[in-house]
Motif scaffolding. Structure first.
Motif, PDB file in Angstrom:
ATOM      1  N   UNK A  37     -14.572 -18.766  10.366  1.00  0.00           N
ATOM      2  CA  UNK A  37     -13.457 -17.864  10.683  1.00  0.00           C
ATOM      3  C   UNK A  37     -12.226 -18.320  11.181  1.00  0.00           C
ATOM      4  N   UNK A  38     -11.175 -18.051  10.481  1.00  0.00           N
ATOM      5  CA  UNK A  38      -9.933 -18.622  11.046  1.00  0.00           C
ATOM      6  C   UNK A  38      -8.998 -17.472  11.222  1.00  0.00           C
ATOM      7  N   UNK A  39      -8.261 -17.624  12.272  1.00  0.00           N
ATOM      8  CA  UNK A  39      -6.958 -16.617  12.518  1.00  0.00           C
ATOM      9  C   UNK A  39      -6.082 -16.601  11.455  1.00  0.00           C
ATOM     10  N   UNK A  40      -5.152 -15.488  11.647  1.00  0.00           N
ATOM     11  CA  UNK A  40      -4.206 -15.453  10.366  1.00  0.00           C
ATOM     12  C   UNK A  40      -3.365 -16.590  10.242  1.00  0.00           C
ATOM     13  N   UNK A  41      -2.706 -16.936  11.444  1.00  0.00           N
ATOM     14  CA  UNK A  41      -1.705 -18.023  11.302  1.00  0.00           C
ATOM     15  C   UNK A  41      -2.261 -19.328  10.922  1.00  0.00           C
ATOM     16  N   UNK A  42      -3.461 -19.492  11.240  1.00  0.00           N
ATOM     17  CA  UNK A  42      -4.134 -20.897  11.139  1.00  0.00           C
ATOM     18  C   UNK A  42      -4.333 -20.874   9.656  1.00  0.00           C
ATOM     19  N   UNK A  43      -4.531 -20.091   9.138  1.00  0.00           N
ATOM     20  CA  UNK A  43      -4.877 -19.938   7.529  1.00  0.00           C
ATOM     21  C   UNK A  43      -3.604 -20.467   7.144  1.00  0.00           C
ATOM     22  N   UNK A  44      -2.513 -19.759   7.187  1.00  0.00           N
ATOM     23  CA  UNK A  44      -0.796 -19.832   6.707  1.00  0.00           C
ATOM     24  C   UNK A  44      -0.565 -21.421   6.861  1.00  0.00           C
ATOM     25  N   UNK A  45      -0.611 -21.931   8.058  1.00  0.00           N
ATOM     26  CA  UNK A  45      -0.316 -23.217   8.529  1.00  0.00           C
ATOM     27  C   UNK A  45      -1.130 -24.349   7.715  1.00  0.00           C
ATOM     28  N   UNK A  46      -2.558 -23.944   7.495  1.00  0.00           N
ATOM     29  CA  UNK A  46      -3.411 -25.160   7.026  1.00  0.00           C
ATOM     30  C   UNK A  46      -3.016 -25.121   5.317  1.00  0.00           C
ATOM     31  N   UNK A  47      -2.730 -23.849   4.866  1.00  0.00           N
ATOM     32  CA  UNK A  47      -2.170 -23.856   3.288  1.00  0.00           C
ATOM     33  C   UNK A  47      -0.984 -24.401   3.088  1.00  0.00           C
ATOM     34  N   UNK A  48       0.025 -24.182   4.108  1.00  0.00           N
ATOM     35  CA  UNK A  48       1.302 -24.886   3.999  1.00  0.00           C
ATOM     36  C   UNK A  48       1.217 -26.519   3.841  1.00  0.00           C
ATOM     37  N   UNK A  64      -3.499 -15.571   3.827  1.00  0.00           N
ATOM     38  CA  UNK A  64      -2.072 -16.044   4.335  1.00  0.00           C
ATOM     39  C   UNK A  64      -1.028 -15.047   3.741  1.00  0.00           C
ATOM     40  N   UNK A  65      -1.205 -14.540   2.639  1.00  0.00           N
ATOM     41  CA  UNK A  65      -0.207 -13.584   2.037  1.00  0.00           C
ATOM     42  C   UNK A  65      -0.233 -12.141   3.054  1.00  0.00           C
ATOM     43  N   UNK A  66      -1.238 -11.705   3.489  1.00  0.00           N
ATOM     44  CA  UNK A  66      -1.298 -10.500   4.214  1.00  0.00           C
ATOM     45  C   UNK A  66      -1.375 -10.843   5.745  1.00  0.00           C
ATOM     46  N   UNK A  67      -1.247 -11.893   5.985  1.00  0.00           N
ATOM     47  CA  UNK A  67      -1.443 -12.407   7.492  1.00  0.00           C
ATOM     48  C   UNK A  67      -2.500 -11.631   8.224  1.00  0.00           C
ATOM     49  N   UNK A  68      -3.665 -12.062   7.486  1.00  0.00           N
ATOM     50  CA  UNK A  68      -4.950 -11.717   7.940  1.00  0.00           C
ATOM     51  C   UNK A  68      -5.992 -12.474   8.463  1.00  0.00           C
ATOM     52  N   UNK A  69      -7.005 -12.075   9.505  1.00  0.00           N
ATOM     53  CA  UNK A  69      -8.039 -13.005   9.537  1.00  0.00           C
ATOM     54  C   UNK A  69      -8.808 -13.423   8.410  1.00  0.00           C
ATOM     55  N   UNK A  70      -9.394 -14.601   8.218  1.00  0.00           N
ATOM     56  CA  UNK A  70     -10.264 -15.104   7.066  1.00  0.00           C
ATOM     57  C   UNK A  70     -11.849 -15.513   7.639  1.00  0.00           C
TER      58      UNK A  70
END
Length: 393
Positions: free
Chosen positions: A200-211, A169-175
């Motif tokens: 496998x999760x896309x960068x924005x998907x990770x950030x939105x899920x964490x929010x 999420x912080x580096x806006x990277x795929x997980x």
């Protein structure tokens, strides 16, 4: 582009057989399954092997009973793990590996360790960010790999995944979460073990899920570092928290509340969110380590952490910086200098709304618009921040 490889090692000193680990078209030999992901022929990845501090009791470390401070224990364990790297991985792979020591909870060799998972998460994030910014400041990270397989302990597995999620999420990277599979048959030869993708999760998907996981009320009310003992409360309880921590948390809450016009103001005030968050965590981690005491007995002792990290505040802080980093990527360099005088293009807000998947919910009485420009009315930056604080306090 570069990737970060996260691997939590249950015990870097335990003897284990070597194997040939295979990931896709790449294979490499070692004890730890990170070997193929750090193959320099195909990947430009950096490896971070996380080691719980409970292994400091091993004779190879030489930390007990002579060490007089917790910082000395951490340094000796890191040095010992680094020395043994070539036993577990090839020398060329070890050049890409950094060992990260984190506090943990366990009774080993007569010593009782009493840390919380949030403490381990905070110190790991601090060490990883500091290493990235110090050694490769212009690094562009596109993928965070989490390799599961170094431990059977569920809490350590959870730590590696949480760490990967926040870093992505912080580096806006795929997980990418990876696991290992052992061949179901005995063999006299060195086994070939597949390292396979589990998720496998896309960068924005990770950030939105964490929010969505943010507990806003706890994030506002609690401090990042909280006392865990009466001594910790006396020494640290009354200290005010730096203002930048609260402002960064408000960026995460503004995104959660869909105050998208406020976000560029938050991001421009930060300028370099990644370096800011690395500095905050480094200072907090240093305080945490300095406030930890070794209580020795005739045999063994206790590692007492008088302070601890609040998980809700930590997650909100990281995600606030992640939101600021993402918003800055949508803006041209001149936007920040013109933000208060000329406003910003409406296309920026449209991009932000599109990324977060909701319509802007900034109160209309705070919005000032002219042609294709939009900005906040005078005094509304403070007003919206206070609104968020009051709502969740």
């Amino acid at each position: 582009m570069t990737g970060i490889v996260i691997y939590v090692s249950d015990n870097p000193f335990r003897r284990a057989p070597r194997a040939e680990y295979k990931y896709g078209a790449v294979s490499d030999e070692g004890v730890d399954p990170v070997a193929p992901l750090l193959n320099e022929a195909l990947y430009d990845n950096i490896g971070f092997i996380v080691v719980p501090d409970t292994h400091s009791v091993w004779p190879e470390v030489g930390a007990f009973p002579k060490s007089t401070s917790y910082r000395e224990v951490i340094d000796k364990l890191k040095e010992a793990a680094t020395r043994r790297c070539s036993i577990r991985l090839s020398p060329r792979t070890c050049r890409r590996v950094h060992y990260v020591v984190v506090p943990w909870s366990r009774i080993v060799g007569g010593w009782a360790f009493d840390a919380y998972p949030a403490d381990a998460l905070a110190l790991a994030l601090s060490e990883i960010l500091e290493t990235i910014l110090e050694k490769r400041p212009k690094l562009r990270i596109d993928t965070v790999y989490v390799v599961i397989g170094g431990t059977e302990e569920p809490f350590l597995k959870s730590l590696s995944i949480r760490l990967g999620e926040l870093l992505a999420a912080l580096t806006h990277s795929k997980l990418v979460i990876l696991g290992t599979e052992q061949p179901p048959y005995p063999t006299t030869k060195e086994p070939i073990i597949e390292v396979r993708e589990a998720e496998k999760h896309e960068a924005l998907q990770v950030l939105l899920a964490q929010l969505e996981l943010i507990d806003a009320e706890k994030a506002i009310r609690n401090k990042l570092l909280v006392p865990r003992t009466p001594l910790g409360a006396r020494r640290y309880g009354g200290r005010p928290e730096p203002r930048e921590i609260e402002l960064t948390v408000l960026s995460a809450l503004a995104a959660k509340k869909s105050y998208y016009i406020l976000l560029p103001y938050q991001a421009c005030g930060s300028l370099d969110p990644l370096r800011k968050i690395a500095t905050i965590l480094a200072e907090s981690a240093s305080t945490y380590i300095d406030e930890t005491r070794l209580h020795k007995k005739r045999v063994g002792g206790t590692v007492v952490h008088h302070l601890g990290f609040n998980i809700d505040k930590l997650r909100s802080l990281i995600l606030g910086a992640a939101v600021e980093q993402l918003v800055l990527k949508t803006m041209v360099s001149s936007t920040c200098s013109e933000l208060y005088s000329a406003g910003m293009d409406t296309t920026i807000i449209n991009k932000i709304s599109s990324m977060f998947g909701k319509q802007d919910a900034t109160p209309k009485e705070c919005i000032k618009g002219e042609e294709n420009k939009v900005s906040l009315q005078e005094g509304c930056v403070r007003k919206l921040r206070n609104t968020l604080l009051k709502e969740y306090h």
